[in-house]
Scaffold this motif. Structure first.
Motif, PDB file in Angstrom:
ATOM      1  N   PHE A   1      43.283  53.385  36.150  1.00  0.00           N
ATOM      2  CA  PHE A   1      43.983  52.111  36.132  1.00  0.00           C
ATOM      3  C   PHE A   1      44.096  51.616  34.701  1.00  0.00           C
ATOM      4  CE2 PHE A   1      40.631  49.181  35.056  1.00  0.00           C
ATOM      5  CZ  PHE A   1      39.474  49.666  35.643  1.00  0.00           C
ATOM      6  N   SER A   2      44.926  50.622  34.503  1.00  0.00           N
ATOM      7  CA  SER A   2      45.032  49.911  33.233  1.00  0.00           C
ATOM      8  C   SER A   2      45.165  48.429  33.548  1.00  0.00           C
ATOM      9  CB  SER A   2      46.236  50.401  32.423  1.00  0.00           C
ATOM     10  OG  SER A   2      47.431  50.234  33.165  1.00  0.00           O
ATOM     11  N   GLY A   3      44.830  47.602  32.570  1.00  0.00           N
ATOM     12  CA  GLY A   3      44.941  46.183  32.875  1.00  0.00           C
ATOM     13  C   GLY A   3      44.271  45.296  31.863  1.00  0.00           C
ATOM     14  N   TRP A   4      43.870  44.123  32.345  1.00  0.00           N
ATOM     15  CA  TRP A   4      43.393  43.063  31.469  1.00  0.00           C
ATOM     16  C   TRP A   4      42.131  42.390  32.010  1.00  0.00           C
ATOM     17  CZ3 TRP A   4      46.035  42.405  26.959  1.00  0.00           C
ATOM     18  CH2 TRP A   4      47.290  43.015  26.871  1.00  0.00           C
TER      19      TRP A   4
ATOM     20  N   GLY B   1      30.980  31.661  25.772  1.00  0.00           N
ATOM     21  CA  GLY B   1      29.815  31.384  26.587  1.00  0.00           C
ATOM     22  C   GLY B   1      29.874  31.930  27.994  1.00  0.00           C
ATOM     23  N   LYS B   2      30.910  32.708  28.302  1.00  0.00           N
ATOM     24  CA  LYS B   2      31.055  33.258  29.650  1.00  0.00           C
ATOM     25  C   LYS B   2      31.120  34.777  29.600  1.00  0.00           C
ATOM     26  CE  LYS B   2      33.414  29.278  31.684  1.00  0.00           C
ATOM     27  NZ  LYS B   2      34.588  28.835  32.475  1.00  0.00           N
ATOM     28  N   GLN B   3      30.890  35.382  30.761  1.00  0.00           N
ATOM     29  CA  GLN B   3      30.988  36.829  30.855  1.00  0.00           C
ATOM     30  C   GLN B   3      32.449  37.270  30.908  1.00  0.00           C
ATOM     31  OE1 GLN B   3      28.617  37.973  34.292  1.00  0.00           O
ATOM     32  NE2 GLN B   3      26.823  38.286  32.996  1.00  0.00           N
ATOM     33  N   ARG B   4      32.659  38.498  30.511  1.00  0.00           N
ATOM     34  CA  ARG B   4      33.992  39.062  30.619  1.00  0.00           C
ATOM     35  C   ARG B   4      34.362  39.198  32.097  1.00  0.00           C
ATOM     36  NH1 ARG B   4      35.488  44.008  26.683  1.00  0.00           N
ATOM     37  NH2 ARG B   4      34.493  42.490  25.295  1.00  0.00           N
ATOM     38  N   GLU B   5      35.593  38.846  32.431  1.00  0.00           N
ATOM     39  CA  GLU B   5      36.000  38.858  33.831  1.00  0.00           C
ATOM     40  C   GLU B   5      37.370  39.508  33.999  1.00  0.00           C
ATOM     41  OE1 GLU B   5      36.280  34.789  35.136  1.00  0.00           O
ATOM     42  OE2 GLU B   5      38.048  34.380  33.905  1.00  0.00           O
ATOM     43  N   LEU B   6      37.568  40.026  35.192  1.00  0.00           N
ATOM     44  CA  LEU B   6      38.842  40.642  35.535  1.00  0.00           C
ATOM     45  C   LEU B   6      39.953  39.598  35.535  1.00  0.00           C
ATOM     46  CD1 LEU B   6      40.579  42.948  36.916  1.00  0.00           C
ATOM     47  CD2 LEU B   6      39.856  41.907  39.071  1.00  0.00           C
ATOM     48  N   VAL B   7      41.108  39.998  34.985  1.00  0.00           N
ATOM     49  CA  VAL B   7      42.314  39.186  35.122  1.00  0.00           C
ATOM     50  C   VAL B   7      43.282  39.893  36.071  1.00  0.00           C
ATOM     51  CG1 VAL B   7      44.279  38.150  33.948  1.00  0.00           C
ATOM     52  CG2 VAL B   7      42.049  38.226  32.808  1.00  0.00           C
ATOM     53  N   ALA B   8      43.698  41.085  35.693  1.00  0.00           N
ATOM     54  CA  ALA B   8      44.631  41.851  36.520  1.00  0.00           C
ATOM     55  C   ALA B   8      44.592  43.304  36.098  1.00  0.00           C
ATOM     56  CB  ALA B   8      46.052  41.315  36.392  1.00  0.00           C
TER      57      ALA B   8
ATOM     58  N   VAL C   1      46.394  47.372  37.194  1.00  0.00           N
ATOM     59  CA  VAL C   1      47.365  48.125  37.975  1.00  0.00           C
ATOM     60  C   VAL C   1      46.877  49.559  38.064  1.00  0.00           C
ATOM     61  CG1 VAL C   1      48.818  48.484  35.917  1.00  0.00           C
ATOM     62  CG2 VAL C   1      49.790  48.781  38.218  1.00  0.00           C
ATOM     63  N   ALA C   2      46.789  50.065  39.263  1.00  0.00           N
ATOM     64  CA  ALA C   2      46.266  51.410  39.501  1.00  0.00           C
ATOM     65  C   ALA C   2      47.304  52.474  39.157  1.00  0.00           C
ATOM     66  CB  ALA C   2      45.826  51.545  40.949  1.00  0.00           C
ATOM     67  N   TYR C   3      46.871  53.724  39.180  1.00  0.00           N
ATOM     68  CA  TYR C   3      47.757  54.837  38.814  1.00  0.00           C
ATOM     69  C   TYR C   3      48.994  54.884  39.719  1.00  0.00           C
ATOM     70  CZ  TYR C   3      46.145  57.352  42.933  1.00  0.00           C
ATOM     71  OH  TYR C   3      45.876  57.717  44.219  1.00  0.00           O
ATOM     72  N   ASP C   4      48.842  54.381  40.949  1.00  0.00           N
ATOM     73  CA  ASP C   4      49.959  54.412  41.895  1.00  0.00           C
ATOM     74  C   ASP C   4      50.795  53.139  41.839  1.00  0.00           C
ATOM     75  OD1 ASP C   4      47.990  53.636  44.916  1.00  0.00           O
ATOM     76  OD2 ASP C   4      48.208  52.619  42.990  1.00  0.00           O
ATOM     77  N   GLY C   5      50.464  52.248  40.884  1.00  0.00           N
ATOM     78  CA  GLY C   5      51.248  51.035  40.712  1.00  0.00           C
ATOM     79  C   GLY C   5      50.735  49.835  41.469  1.00  0.00           C
ATOM     80  N   TRP C   6      49.656  49.990  42.217  1.00  0.00           N
ATOM     81  CA  TRP C   6      49.131  48.886  43.023  1.00  0.00           C
ATOM     82  C   TRP C   6      48.413  47.891  42.122  1.00  0.00           C
ATOM     83  CZ3 TRP C   6      50.358  47.641  47.795  1.00  0.00           C
ATOM     84  CH2 TRP C   6      49.599  46.664  48.430  1.00  0.00           C
ATOM     85  N   PRO C   7      48.816  46.599  42.152  1.00  0.00           N
ATOM     86  CA  PRO C   7      48.174  45.604  41.293  1.00  0.00           C
ATOM     87  C   PRO C   7      46.992  44.913  41.980  1.00  0.00           C
ATOM     88  CG  PRO C   7      50.092  44.635  42.304  1.00  0.00           C
ATOM     89  CD  PRO C   7      50.012  46.047  42.818  1.00  0.00           C
ATOM     90  N   THR C   8      46.082  44.445  41.160  1.00  0.00           N
ATOM     91  CA  THR C   8      44.970  43.621  41.609  1.00  0.00           C
ATOM     92  C   THR C   8      44.883  42.414  40.690  1.00  0.00           C
ATOM     93  OG1 THR C   8      43.732  45.538  42.414  1.00  0.00           O
ATOM     94  CG2 THR C   8      42.481  43.524  41.986  1.00  0.00           C
TER      95      THR C   8
END
Length: 113
Positions: free
Chosen positions: A31-34, A40-47, A49-56
């Motif tokens: 996957f690739s993303g952001w 003062g906060k932990q790193r967190e998921l933003v978004a 996209v998986a190899y098949d194009g499915w976003p999270t």
């Protein structure tokens, strides 16, 4: 190593578009993303996209941010609309290949009036 661009200062309600470029073909990546990290906060998921194009998307950005990719240019973009002060953070591009993560150096996004 991924390279980000597009950060900056924007007023609340405004928009920014982040871009990330890398050498690897998108189709070779898990996957690739952001992710982002506010002071003062932990790193967190933003978004991502998986190899098949499915976003999270993280719940905090759903409906406001859109992740997309350019398969020909090995790039991934993050369109950020309706920005809020809580979106202020350093935004990091990530790519995962065969279970290993590679991070960009980050780009600052500041949402302030």
């Amino acid at each position: 190593q991924p390279v980000e661009s597009g950060g900056g200062l924007v007023q609340p309600g405004g928009s920014l578009r982040l871009s990330c470029t890398f050498v690897e073909s998108l189709f070779t990546l898990d996957f690739s993303g952001w992710y982002r990290q506010a002071p003062g906060k932990q790193r967190e998921l933003v978004a991502t996209v998986a190899y098949d194009g499915w976003p999270t998307y993280a719940d905090a950005v759903k409906g406001r941010f859109t992740i997309s990719r350019d398969n020909d240019k090995n790039m991934v973009h993050l369109q950020m609309n309706s920005l809020k002060p809580d979106d202020t953070a350093v935004y990091y591009c990530i790519i995962r290949r065969s279970g290993s993560d590679f991070w960009g150096q980050g780009t600052q996004v500041t949402v302030s009036s």
